[in-house]
Design an enzyme around this catalytic site. Structure first.
Site, PDB file in Angstrom:
ATOM      1  CB  CYS A 142      66.971  82.281  22.231  1.00  0.00           C
ATOM      2  SG  CYS A 142      68.724  83.739  22.151  1.00  0.00           S
ATOM      3  CG  HIS A 150      68.929  79.499  18.838  1.00  0.00           C
ATOM      4  ND1 HIS A 150      67.891  80.748  18.328  1.00  0.00           N
ATOM      5  CD2 HIS A 150      69.357  80.702  19.703  1.00  0.00           C
ATOM      6  CE1 HIS A 150      68.010  82.129  18.500  1.00  0.00           C
ATOM      7  NE2 HIS A 150      69.443  81.922  19.673  1.00  0.00           N
ATOM      8  CD  GLU A 175      65.962  78.202  16.260  1.00  0.00           C
ATOM      9  OE1 GLU A 175      66.412  79.067  16.253  1.00  0.00           O
ATOM     10  OE2 GLU A 175      65.222  77.443  16.994  1.00  0.00           O
TER      11      GLU A 175
END
Length: 175
Positions: free
Chosen positions: A71, A171, A173
């Site tokens: 990001c 993202h 994650e």
């Protein structure tokens, strides 16, 4: 670094995948790792200021290890950003970071598919997956793109790669 609001999610994702990690606080710690993740949630200007204050800019710019910017981490890999004024980035990817120009709600938040346009190690086998995005700015680059994403009537760069440098606007994650 301090403005990286997604660092705890990244730590948990790395641990869950069986990886070991070190949160780098000092330049000499770059020698203790074999790969880097450059996280980021926040503004381009604040991220660059934080890295400068922590004296990590030179080590990042001279890095030869694989690096993944996530990001805002991807955005600061670029030459220049225009969030809260013009700010020099790490200049590892020749690109600009500008407000996303779309006739839709900004920030762009939600899950979207990616269109892989260049075979690469990072996205191999993930072509049909959905990824989580949350951003108001986009990377403008024409040479190092490995995927694009459609948001309403606008396609934007969702991942980049140049040599050992990778960046994703989404993202992983959270995806």
């Amino acid at each position: 670094y301090g403005v990286a609001g997604n660092i705890h999610s990244i730590v948990e994702a790395v641990k869950k995948s069986g990886g070991n990690l070190l949160i780098i606080e000092k330049e000499k710690q770059f020698n203790e790792v074999d790969k880097l993740i450059l996280p980021g949630v926040g503004s381009f200007k604040n991220a660059m200021k934080e890295l400068e204050e922590r004296r990590l800019l030179e080590a990042l710019c001279n890095n030869t290890k694989p690096i993944l910017g996530i990001c805002l981490g991807m955005q600061i890999l670029c030459t220049v950003g225009f969030e809260h004024g013009q700010t020099q980035g790490l200049n590892l990817i020749k690109a600009e970071v500008r407000p996303i120009l779309v006739d839709a709600k900004v920030p762009h938040v939600g899950f979207n598919n990616i269109e892989v346009i260049k075979n690469n190690y990072l996205l191999n086998g993930l072509e049909n997956e959905k990824f989580y995005f949350m951003h108001s700015f986009e990377v403008i680059n024409y040479t190092d793109i490995i995927s694009l994403t459609q948001y309403k009537d606008h396609k934007f760069v969702s991942s980049i790669q140049k040599d050992n440098i990778y960046g994703v606007q989404f993202h992983p994650e959270k995806s």
